[in-house]
Design an enzyme around this catalytic site. Structure first.
Site, PDB file in Angstrom:
ATOM      1  N   LYS A  24       0.807   4.356   6.781  1.00 36.40           N
ATOM      2  CA  LYS A  24       0.220   5.259   5.784  1.00 36.40           C
ATOM      3  C   LYS A  24       0.879   6.634   5.913  1.00 36.40           C
ATOM      4  O   LYS A  24       1.663   6.893   6.826  1.00 36.40           O
ATOM      5  CB  LYS A  24      -1.294   5.408   5.985  1.00 36.40           C
ATOM      6  CG  LYS A  24      -2.091   4.113   6.036  1.00 36.40           C
ATOM      7  CD  LYS A  24      -2.132   3.391   4.717  1.00 36.40           C
ATOM      8  CE  LYS A  24      -2.923   2.091   4.816  1.00 36.40           C
ATOM      9  NZ  LYS A  24      -2.823   1.271   3.576  1.00 36.40           N
ATOM     10  N   SER A  76       0.804  -1.230   0.000  1.00 37.80           N
ATOM     11  CA  SER A  76       0.000   0.000   0.000  1.00 37.80           C
ATOM     12  C   SER A  76       0.834   1.276   0.000  1.00 37.80           C
ATOM     13  O   SER A  76       0.294   2.351  -0.246  1.00 37.80           O
ATOM     14  CB  SER A  76      -0.943   0.010   1.206  1.00 37.80           C
ATOM     15  OG  SER A  76      -0.207   0.114   2.411  1.00 37.80           O
TER      16      SER A  76
END
Length: 307
Positions: free
Chosen positions: A153, A75
């Site tokens: 993230k 990701s």
């Protein structure tokens, strides 16, 4: 006073002083008493103590200073490698910057996801205490996959800011201003990017992965009770350094994605702290801390007895 035939000491006549001690047996004032033989301690006896000290120090470092972290998914490509079939990056997560402030836009953070987030990867948890301890140690030094509810993230917006997508050029905006995001990898088609506007509550963050087409981030959870945001208190630390593989060793920068001087200053300060604190793995610090204990123990054994 006489001496017996066996050469033993002469009988002492009552009322008389005992004979003076022989000069061969008399110890002069400047002569030291003979040292008693030392008992040498085996290294095998000291090793458990050193291991316990190293473990305790490693635990303290992991809890308060830094923690190695295994990137489990793709990701954050290509900033961080975690794709299937490739060598996943190991990063050092620095906890010190957030002692004195909150995460800033552009920071790469590791955090514990809300209970409404679906894990990006499935991790088989151990079934007994021994394998559980090995897994804990592996996670501490960054060689084992993290927990399913741990995520990595990039911070896009902070409390009080309004985030939305998209402007005419397909860019994410914060408070109406487009972000400068050179790190984006494989963005989703523009017609599927729309979300918001979402005003981030105080004490929470809006986060997104750099690999926009393969990241289940805040966008995927807009409909939950947190509006897709995560709590600042759930942030474990700032990803500061790639430590493995060696050919990817280097610091992780926090770009000024919102174009503000305050963000740029906070990013530089955080990177400096990260580069200083995050260059030695927690277990290495623990072993280094155990060395003085061994030296002290050795000096104590070699020190002559009093008197």
């Amino acid at each position: 006073m006489s001496s017996d035939r066996s050469g033993g000491p002469a009988d002492v006549v009552p009322g008389e002083d005992p004979p003076p001690e022989s000069s061969a047996r008399r110890r002069l004032p400047w002569q030291r008493r003979p040292a008693r033989p030392e008992k040498k301690t085996s290294l095998l006896r000291e090793l458990p103590v050193l291991l316990v000290v190293a473990f305790v120090l490693a635990l303290l470092v992991k809890t308060f200073l830094a923690q190695a972290f295994f990137i489990p998914s793709g990701s954050m490509e290509q900033t961080l490698h975690g794709c299937p079939g490739c060598t996943g990056d190991r990063v050092l997560v620095n906890k010190v910057p957030y002692w004195f402030g909150d995460p800033e836009p552009g920071d790469i953070v590791v955090f514990q996801g809300p209970d409404t987030w679906v894990p990006e990867v499935e991790i088989s948890e151990p079934s007994n205490w021994f394998t559980g301890a090995l897994l804990w140690l592996g996670r501490a030094v960054g060689v084992a996959p993290p927990s399913e509810d741990d995520y990595v993230k990039r911070v896009i917006a902070v409390g009080g800011q309004t985030v939305q997508c998209c402007d005419a050029e397909g860019r994410v905006t914060v408070d109406g201003e487009p972000l400068d995001e050179p790190y984006i990898h494989e963005n989703t088609p523009i017609e599927t990017r729309a979300f918001g506007p979402v005003t981030v509550p105080e004490g929470r963050l809006w986060v997104m992965g750099d690999h926009r087409s393969a990241s289940a981030d805040s966008r995927s959870h807009v409909g939950d009770r947190y509006g897709g945001t995560i709590a600042v208190d759930d942030v474990i630390g700032k990803a500061a350094l790639i430590v493995w593989p060696i050919d990817r060793f280097g610091t992780l920068e926090s770009p000024d994605i919102q174009g503000t001087e305050a963000a740029a200053a906070g990013s530089a300060a955080g990177s400096a702290v990260g580069g200083t604190v995050g260059q030695v793995a927690p277990l290495g610090l623990g072993l280094a801390g155990a060395v003085p204990v061994a030296v002290w123990n050795r000096d104590r054994r070699l020190r002559p007895p009093p008197g």
